[in-house]
Design an enzyme around this catalytic site. Structure first.
Site, PDB file in Angstrom:
ATOM      1  CG  HIS A   1      -8.379  -5.294   5.653  1.00 19.97           C
ATOM      2  ND1 HIS A   1      -7.769  -6.036   6.633  1.00 19.97           N
ATOM      3  CD2 HIS A   1      -7.742  -5.594   4.499  1.00 19.97           C
ATOM      4  CE1 HIS A   1      -6.818  -6.780   6.084  1.00 19.97           C
ATOM      5  NE2 HIS A   1      -6.777  -6.543   4.790  1.00 19.97           N
TER       6      HIS A   1
ATOM      7  CB  CYS B   1      -0.378  -6.359  -3.594  1.00 19.72           C
ATOM      8  SG  CYS B   1      -0.284  -7.691  -2.390  1.00 19.72           S
TER       9      CYS B   1
HETATM   10  C1  PEP Z   1      -0.840  -6.921   3.020  1.00 19.73           C
HETATM   11  O1  PEP Z   1      -0.808  -7.496   4.109  1.00 19.73           O
HETATM   12  O2  PEP Z   1      -0.008  -6.053   2.677  1.00 19.73           O
HETATM   13  C2  PEP Z   1      -1.889  -7.220   2.044  1.00 19.73           C
HETATM   14  C3  PEP Z   1      -1.863  -6.743   0.829  1.00 19.73           C
HETATM   15  O3  PEP Z   1      -2.934  -7.980   2.477  1.00 19.73           O
HETATM   16  P1  PEP Z   1      -4.070  -7.424   3.443  1.00 19.73           P
HETATM   17  O4  PEP Z   1      -3.951  -5.928   3.530  1.00 19.73           O
HETATM   18  O5  PEP Z   1      -5.368  -7.838   2.866  1.00 19.73           O
HETATM   19  O6  PEP Z   1      -3.779  -8.100   4.750  1.00 19.73           O
END
Ligand code: PEP
Ligand code: MG
Length: 592
Positions: free
Chosen positions: A200, A513
């Protein structure tokens, strides 16, 4: 005597570039670990510099101790703050300080090493004495030494907010909650020892649009505060004490990146449509409500993922229902009539709340995370659900649950949502009765049971960051196994295809996403597999649009068919690369 060139040795390190751009600036070390230091030999000529560093660190330590003493005195009484008198005595102990200064010349080692040697000698001597009082002084010396070490190597993370000069942030790790507090005018770029492209923190760097490199292993102990560094966040190259040649050649790289970027910016108002007229819904991901400006400027046609957990991090109290409703309303109004997919809290994994007790777990990504946390904390969850509902009729909001692994969780979450709706109805508070509710497909069990989940939701969104991690058993933030993190693994391609096909059979759409969607190489494949929406960082929207506008839908379909017959991630990536190379060679050059 060492010459200047020797003192300022050029060092080049390669890590994982996670956010493109070239910058140079002085290092600002962010450290929370006062026990770690690197032993380094120094020449006689370097002694004055080390003495100066030591003196600066002593001054900073003294200042901090007075401040802590004042705060503790105010909070729990002056008598309880007296421990810091003992700590201050250590800082002011001339014999210890002089011994360190003399040791620099005799050991010819950096000040951290000499300080460690000298202070441990004092500690061991005190520990040998049969006297409780003196033994306690040994602990004081260790505490103070640690604090001085921290000041020598950098500063504690809370000092991020007090940056006064533009700098390049270097840290062992930078938790997402810290990254979220970065002031873009002060932090030119950052580099960390750990991390991977889908951590993240890396995602945050792309959202902030600042160059970043992760996975540099030990960079935080290889550089000193103030060292000049050059960062190429696209190629993942960090150079300490860059040469004139470096500055010139990397300057050219940056100039061509910027010229490509501005040519792409011209696509802002063009539709995200293939040459043969197939329209892709191109949206953007946001972490903070302030990201919306960038989304609007990028030409994205909606928000496909709003990671609301950032609203909860780095603060003393949980955001109230009113506060959340106001934030969601602001985002909804700003984007209307375009949709905004509000993802409910995804805490855990690598994002933790300091307020609600979140136990330390052995495997946090597989632990008490996201919907699991929310279902166990219904008051926190319902507060958010009510806030989203209250904002829902003021724009085009959709709700999305993260980390769904079974139908049971969807049903439980929907039950709580129904309770919230009943409560609002009882209070005559308006909301959108038709608000769509979707789920993230990011756990293999969800992708494989899409047919069981689809009848209960309005859309799917592929969270490829987690889908890859959970399917291939590869921790998404571990740089050591980053080579195994393969979004084009045949298993991933099949899971994605299954979810999309099943969704379409049930009349629901599927978005993507995760970061895979923001990789221009992967865009034709996702389109060929049938995704209806692609949602990426605002900074990547123009790149993705360029690929879409040079592509034929028939080529994308053909690519997906070909890829489904291939046997390895490598072969699949190569097929994707061949196509994008043909469509937009200039983009590939930039990505190389
Ligand atoms: C994912 O897991 O691809 C996602 C979009 O959520 P995050 O990156 O916040 O876990
Ligand atoms: Mg996820």
């Amino acid at each position: 005597m060492a010459n200047k060139a020797e003192l300022n040795r050029r060092v080049e390190r390669v890590g994982i570039g996670v956010s493109p751009g070239v910058v140079t600036g002085p290092v600002f070390l962010l450290t929370t670990d006062g026990d770690r230091y690197v032993e380094r030999s120094i020449s006689e000529a370097e002694v004055p510099r080390e003495v100066a560093r030591f003196e600066d660190a002593l001054i900073a330590t003294r200042r901090q101790l007075h401040e802590v003493q004042r705060q503790v005195g105010e909070a729990i009484g002056r008598e309880n703050a007296s421990i810091f008198d003992a700590h201050l005595l250590v800082v002011d102990d001339r014999s210890l300080v002089d011994e360190v200064v003399r040791g620099l010349s005799s050991y010819k080692k950096n000040v951290e090493t000499v300080l460690h040697i000298v202070s441990e000698r004092y500690v061991q001597a005190l520990l040998r004495v049969e006297d409780d009082y003196l033994r306690e002084r040994a602990a004081d010396i260790r505490d103070v030494t640690r604090r001085i070490m921290r000041n020598l190597s950098g500063v504690s993370s809370s000092a991020l907010a007090t940056l006064s000069q533009p700098c390049v942030l270097v840290a062992k790790d930078l938790p997402p909650s810290e990254a979220a507090t970065i002031d873009k005018t002060k932090v030119l770029a950052f580099a960390t020892d750990v991390g991977s492209p889908t951590s993240h923190t890396a995602i945050m760097a792309r959202a902030l649009n600042i160059p970043a490199i992760v996975g540099l292993h030990d960079i935080s102990v290889r550089v000193s505060r103030g060292d000049p560094v050059l960062i190429d966040g696209g190629k993942g190259v960090l150079i300490v004490h860059p040469s004139e040649d470096d500055l010139e050649s990397y300057g050219k790289v940056e100039a061509s990146r910027r010229s490509l970027q501005s040519s792409l910016d011209e696509l802002r108002d063009e539709p995200a449509e293939t040459l043969d007229g197939y329209h892709v819904h191109l949206s953007s991901n946001i972490e903070l409500p302030t990201d919306v400006d960038q989304v609007v400027a990028s030409g994205a046609s909606g928000i496909g993922l709003y990671r609301t957990e950032y609203l909860f991090l780095s603060r003393k109290e949980l955001p109230s229902e009113d506060e959340q409703a106001a934030v969601y309303e602001q985002v909804a109004r700003r984007m209307a009539p375009a949709h905004v997919i509000i993802r409910t809290l995804d805490l855990g994994g690598d994002k933790f709340l300091s307020l609600v007790k979140m136990p330390q777990e052995m495997n946090p990504f597989m632990g008490w995370r996201a919907i699991r946390f929310c279902l166990a904390q219904p008051e926190i969850f319902k507060t958010q659900l009510r806030a989203v509902l209250r904002a829902s009729h003021l724009g085009n909001l959709k709700l999305m649950y993260p980390m769904i692994s079974s139908l049971d969780e969807v049903l439980k979450a929907n039950l709580l949502l129904d309770e919230c709706k009943d409560e609002l109805r009882a209070q005559n508070i308006p909301f959108d009765e038709e608000m769509d509710v979707g789920i993230m497909i990011e756990i293999p069990s969800a992708a494989l049971t899409a047919h069981l989940l689809a009848p209960h939701v309005d859309f799917f969104s592929l969270g490829t960051n987690d889908l890859v991690q959970y399917t291939l058993a590869v921790d998404r933030v571990n740089e050591r196994i980053a080579y195994l993190y393969q979004p084009t693994h045949p298993a991933i391609v099949r899971l994605i295809k299954n979810a999309i096909d099943v969704g379409h059979q049930h009349g629901i759409w599927t978005g993507a996403c995760g970061e895979m969607a923001g990789n221009p190489l992967m865009v034709p494949l996702l389109i060929g597999l049938g995704v209806d929406e692609i949602s990426v960082s605002a900074s990547v929207v123009p790149l993705v649009k360029r690929v879409i506008r040079r592509l034929r839908y028939s080529e994308a379909e053909q690519l997906a068919d070909t890829v489904l017959a291939l046997e390895s991630a490598h072969e699949i990536t190569e097929k994707c690369r061949e196509l994008v190379q043909r469509l937009t060679p200039e983009l590939l050059e930039l990505l190389a």
